[in-house]
Each structure stands twice: as structure tokens, then as C-alpha cells.
Enzyme design. Structure first.
Site, PDB file in Angstrom:
ATOM      1  N   ASP A   7       0.927  -1.011  -0.081  1.00  0.00           N
ATOM      2  CA  ASP A   7       0.141   0.062   0.029  1.00  0.00           C
ATOM      3  C   ASP A   7       0.953   1.132   0.046  1.00  0.00           C
ATOM      4  O   ASP A   7       2.179   1.021   0.358  1.00  0.00           O
ATOM      5  CB  ASP A   7      -0.829  -0.035   1.151  1.00  0.00           C
ATOM      6  N   ASP A  22       0.026   4.984   0.736  1.00  0.00           N
ATOM      7  CA  ASP A  22      -0.561   5.816   1.875  1.00  0.00           C
ATOM      8  C   ASP A  22      -0.312   5.326   3.119  1.00  0.00           C
ATOM      9  O   ASP A  22      -1.039   4.464   3.245  1.00  0.00           O
ATOM     10  CB  ASP A  22      -1.931   6.691   1.771  1.00  0.00           C
ATOM     11  N   ASP A  74      -1.612  -0.119   6.065  1.00  0.00           N
ATOM     12  CA  ASP A  74      -1.772   0.663   7.289  1.00  0.00           C
ATOM     13  C   ASP A  74      -3.226   0.589   7.668  1.00  0.00           C
ATOM     14  O   ASP A  74      -3.616   1.295   8.824  1.00  0.00           O
ATOM     15  CB  ASP A  74      -1.254   1.909   7.163  1.00  0.00           C
TER      16      ASP A  74
HETATM   17 MG   LIG Z   1      -2.991   3.365   3.158  1.00  0.00          MG
END
Ligand SMILES: [Mg+2]
Length: 256
Positions: A12, A14, A209
């Protein structure tokens, strides 16, 4: 190292590699170490607004080395699937990444007054306005299929601000029409499957995240996942989440 058993690392962006405009400390070194260990990497993002080339530029500006063919966006997954289904004409609420992915896949972008519309396609669009939402809703009420590149409720903007995401735009049309859209991005399977294919297959590790997108999507597919604590999720969120990561690491360096 923790990443040893895996062939493909699906990263991922961000909250893992950057918190725009800041790099996540150690992320660039982590990616380099994974490459050195022979891991194939896919950079996987729900954000449909940027093209792979634009994502590569953004990654370069935080020190992460990537090639456009390693980038898999929800826009690309959406375009591939719609093209496979024979979609020819689409009315789109979305930015360049989505428009280019659809046209590259042979799908024509049409306006709401066109006689031929096979799909209403929703992505993140900072130019969305009432007219576009109204036109999309009217098409869906007439029976045109409603799909979305992703259903992220918000967009993580600079200074910690949350802006309406693709999911918020989709919700406006769903609320208006009572029709649920079909979503291709995380946590749904299509984006993950396309990312694994682009990384050459094998055994995947999903790294993200967010518990409700990255980790949820991996668990649904029966894939292993690593939650990094450099973005959205806090350690205490793991307890209460129905979606459990295989590993929890402070940051990417925990994988290597
Ligand atoms: Mg993310």
C-alpha cells in the site's frame, strides 16, 4: 527475515511509503531491501486519480524507486474488468488516472446525454459537482450499471485533513437511487488479484496501514498480511478489529 516465505509483496502507498507530502521514515530503505532479497513488488493503491506514471513520480519524490508496470491502481483494475465484460461506453466521475485507464482499455468516455452508456463509473474526483452526481443518478435510475473504483469514505489530504473520497461520491448516487454500486478496489478482491498477477503470482504478502481495507481484503482472500503502524491503524485497533493481520510491524523495516 519475515518476508522470506513470500514471492510477491503487495505494498500500500499512503501511510506505508509516505504520509503525503512527507516520506515515511525507513520506507525507501525497506523497499530497497525487499528488492535486494529478490522479492517482486506491486505498489497497490485504491486512489484512482493518478496514472501509474504519476504514482512513480510521487514515489520517486519520497525516495522510493518504482517502475510504472509495478503500479496497480483501482482505476486499472476497474478498466480491465469492465473491458473483459464488454463495456464500451462509460459515463465517468473521476480524474485523469481513471479516464486514461478506461480509454487505454478501449472504453469510450461519453456524456450523460449519449444514447449508449453501459456503465456509470465512480472514482475520486475533485471536480465532481451536483450536475455530475445528478446525471450519474439519472443513468443508474434508467438501469445503467453502477461501479466504483473504490469506496474509500475519505481522502487523506495534507495537514491531516480528510476530504470526501470516492466512497462519499458513490454514496450520494446510492442514496439517491437506492442502487448499490459494485466496487473493485480494496477491500474487494479484484485489485488484489490484479496486483498479484502483475507481480508474477506466487505467494503474496499484503502490506498496509488500514485494517478495514488492506488487512480485511487479504484475510478474505486467505492471504497473509502485515499491518504497519506508520499510518492509519494504532496497535490497540488490532484488538477490536474483526480483521487480524498475520504480522504487526512498526514500519517496513520490520519485514526485512
Ligand atoms: Mg494506506
Amino acid at each position: 527475515m519475515l518476508a522470506d516465505p513470500y514471492d510477491a509483496i503487495l505494498l500500500d502507498l499512503d501511510g506505508v511509503l509516505y504520509r503525503w507530502p512527507e516520506p515515511v521514515p525507513g520506507a525507501a530503505e525497506g523497499v530497497a531491501a525487499l528488492r535486494k532479497a529478490g522479492k517482486r513488488i506491486a505498489f497497490v493503491t485504491n486512489n484512482s486519480s493518478r496514472t501509474p506514471a504519476q504514482v512513480v513520480e510521487r514515489l520517486a519524490s519520497v525516495g522510493v524507486d518504482a517502475k510504472p508496470e509495478e503500479v496497480v491502481t483501482s482505476a486499472l483494475a476497474t478498466a480491465t474488468i469492465l473491458a473483459e465484460r464488454g463495456t464500451r461506453f462509460a459515463f465517468v466521475i473521476g480524474e485523469e488516472g481513471l479516464l486514461k485507464a478506461l480509454t487505454d482499455a478501449g472504453i469510450r468516455i461519453v456524456n450523460a446525454s449519449s444514447d449508449d452508456v453501459d456503465a456509470v463509473v465512480i472514482g475520486f474526483d475533485r471536480g465532481a459537482d451536483y450536475t455530475k452526481l445528478k446525471d450519474a443518478s439519472v443513468l443508474v435510475e434508467r438501469g445503467v450499471a453502477l461501479v466504483a473504483s473504490n469506496a474509500d469514505p475519505s481522502f487523506p489530504a495534507a495537514r491531516g485533513e480528510s476530504w470526501p473520497g470516492a466512497g462519499a461520491l458513490l454514496a450520494a448516487i446510492e442514496t439517491t437511487t437506492g442502487t448499490r454500486g459494485e466496487v473493485f478496489g480494496k477491500p474487494e478482491a479484484p485489485l488484489f488479484e490484479r496486483a498479484l498477477a502483475s507481480a508474477g503470482g506466487g505467494r503474496p504478502l499484503v502490506v498496509g496501514d488500514r485494517l478495514d481495507t488492506d488487512i480485511a481484503g487479504a484475510s478474505r482472500l486467505g492471504w497473509d498480511s502485515a499491518l504497519v503502524l506508520t499510518g492509519d491503524a494504532r496497535p490497540e485497533d488490532v484488538e477490536s478489529s474483526p480483521w487480524k493481520p498475520t504480522f504487526v510491524v512498526g514500519d517496513l523495516s520490520g519485514l526485512v
